[in-house]
Every structure is written in structure tokens, then in C-alpha cells.
Scaffold this motif. Sequence first.
Motif, short mmCIF file in Angstrom:
data_model
loop_
_atom_site.label_atom_id
_atom_site.label_comp_id
_atom_site.label_asym_id
_atom_site.label_seq_id
_atom_site.Cartn_x
_atom_site.Cartn_y
_atom_site.Cartn_z
N MET A 136 36.74 38.75 39.69
CA MET A 136 37.15 39.62 40.77
C MET A 136 36.34 40.92 40.77
O MET A 136 36.03 41.45 41.83
CB MET A 136 38.65 39.89 40.64
CG MET A 136 39.22 40.59 41.82
SD MET A 136 39.23 39.45 43.20
CE MET A 136 40.01 40.44 44.39
N ILE A 137 36.01 41.37 39.58
CA ILE A 137 35.24 42.62 39.46
C ILE A 137 33.83 42.41 40.03
O ILE A 137 33.28 43.30 40.68
CB ILE A 137 35.19 43.08 37.99
CG1 ILE A 137 36.59 43.43 37.52
CG2 ILE A 137 34.24 44.26 37.83
CD1 ILE A 137 36.66 43.74 36.04
N ASP A 138 33.28 41.22 39.82
CA ASP A 138 31.94 40.94 40.33
C ASP A 138 31.90 40.97 41.86
O ASP A 138 30.94 41.44 42.46
CB ASP A 138 31.46 39.57 39.84
CG ASP A 138 31.20 39.55 38.34
OD1 ASP A 138 30.98 40.64 37.78
OD2 ASP A 138 31.22 38.45 37.75
N ILE A 139 32.94 40.47 42.48
CA ILE A 139 32.99 40.46 43.95
C ILE A 139 33.07 41.88 44.48
O ILE A 139 32.38 42.24 45.44
CB ILE A 139 34.17 39.61 44.43
CG1 ILE A 139 33.94 38.14 44.06
CG2 ILE A 139 34.35 39.74 45.94
CD1 ILE A 139 35.09 37.24 44.35
N ARG A 140 33.91 42.72 43.82
CA ARG A 140 34.00 44.12 44.27
C ARG A 140 32.66 44.83 44.09
O ARG A 140 32.24 45.61 44.95
CB ARG A 140 35.09 44.85 43.48
CG ARG A 140 36.46 44.60 44.07
CD ARG A 140 37.46 45.53 43.44
NE ARG A 140 38.06 44.78 42.33
CZ ARG A 140 38.77 45.30 41.34
NH1 ARG A 140 38.96 46.60 41.30
NH2 ARG A 140 39.28 44.56 40.41
N LEU A 141 31.97 44.55 42.99
CA LEU A 141 30.67 45.17 42.74
C LEU A 141 29.66 44.71 43.81
O LEU A 141 28.86 45.51 44.30
CB LEU A 141 30.17 44.81 41.35
CG LEU A 141 28.79 45.37 40.98
CD1 LEU A 141 28.81 46.89 40.97
CD2 LEU A 141 28.36 44.83 39.63
N ALA A 142 29.70 43.44 44.17
CA ALA A 142 28.78 42.93 45.19
C ALA A 142 29.03 43.61 46.53
O ALA A 142 28.08 44.04 47.21
CB ALA A 142 28.95 41.42 45.33
N PHE A 143 30.29 43.73 46.93
CA PHE A 143 30.60 44.41 48.20
C PHE A 143 30.22 45.89 48.16
O PHE A 143 29.73 46.43 49.15
CB PHE A 143 32.07 44.24 48.56
CG PHE A 143 32.40 42.91 49.16
CD1 PHE A 143 31.75 42.48 50.31
CD2 PHE A 143 33.33 42.08 48.57
CE1 PHE A 143 32.04 41.25 50.88
CE2 PHE A 143 33.62 40.84 49.12
CZ PHE A 143 32.97 40.42 50.28
N ARG A 144 30.42 46.54 47.03
CA ARG A 144 30.05 47.95 46.91
C ARG A 144 28.54 48.12 47.02
O ARG A 144 28.05 49.05 47.69
CB ARG A 144 30.55 48.49 45.55
CG ARG A 144 31.18 49.85 45.69
CD ARG A 144 31.71 50.39 44.38
NE ARG A 144 32.69 49.48 43.80
CZ ARG A 144 32.89 49.31 42.51
NH1 ARG A 144 32.18 49.99 41.64
NH2 ARG A 144 33.80 48.49 42.07
#
Length: 101
Positions: free
Chosen positions: A1-9
Amino acid sequence: MIDIRLAFRTLAKTPFVTAVVIASPALGIGANSAIFSLFDQIVLRPLPVPEPGQLVNFAAPGPQQGSNSRNQAGRCDEPRRQSRQIGRSPVVSPPPNTAGT
């Protein structure tokens, strides 16, 4: 989940790259769909005539009998003499040559 937030950021920080990343597959899918639609209409679907096997192409009747060359056009009246049902067959004419005008 952290990776997805990092990608969107990361995508939010670089709007040009985001636009390219979204537009590239969209253009690819659209071009592929358009080309397949043309191919489907021209090549894959049967002709909208009752008996497509009886169509005759008068524009390019083929090589003359006895000729070894594939570039010599035959006589245009050959199919008329060979077929008794030419009057009942649908006639498809090529479009006029407008390349020079």
C-alpha cells in the motif's frame, strides 16, 4: 500500500511525465482499435452481396492466355464471353482516378 501512495505522490509532483504516461497507452489502444476496425471492415467481413463468388473485376482481368508475364493485362471482354450469367451478377466499378486532378 505504501508503494502505491509513493507512486501517486511521484506522479503528482511531475505532471508532464504523468500526462505522457497516461497518454501513451491511450493513443496506442486507440490506434490499435482504429486499425483493427478498418481491417475488419475491409478484409474479414464478407461482401454485402448475395453471391460474392460471382463477382467479376473488369478493371484487372488478369494475364493473357499463354503469357508467362504477370504484368500483362488480359482482354476485358473475356469474362463476358466465359460467363452466361454476367447480366445477373452485380457490377462493382473502381472509383475514378482523381490522383492527377
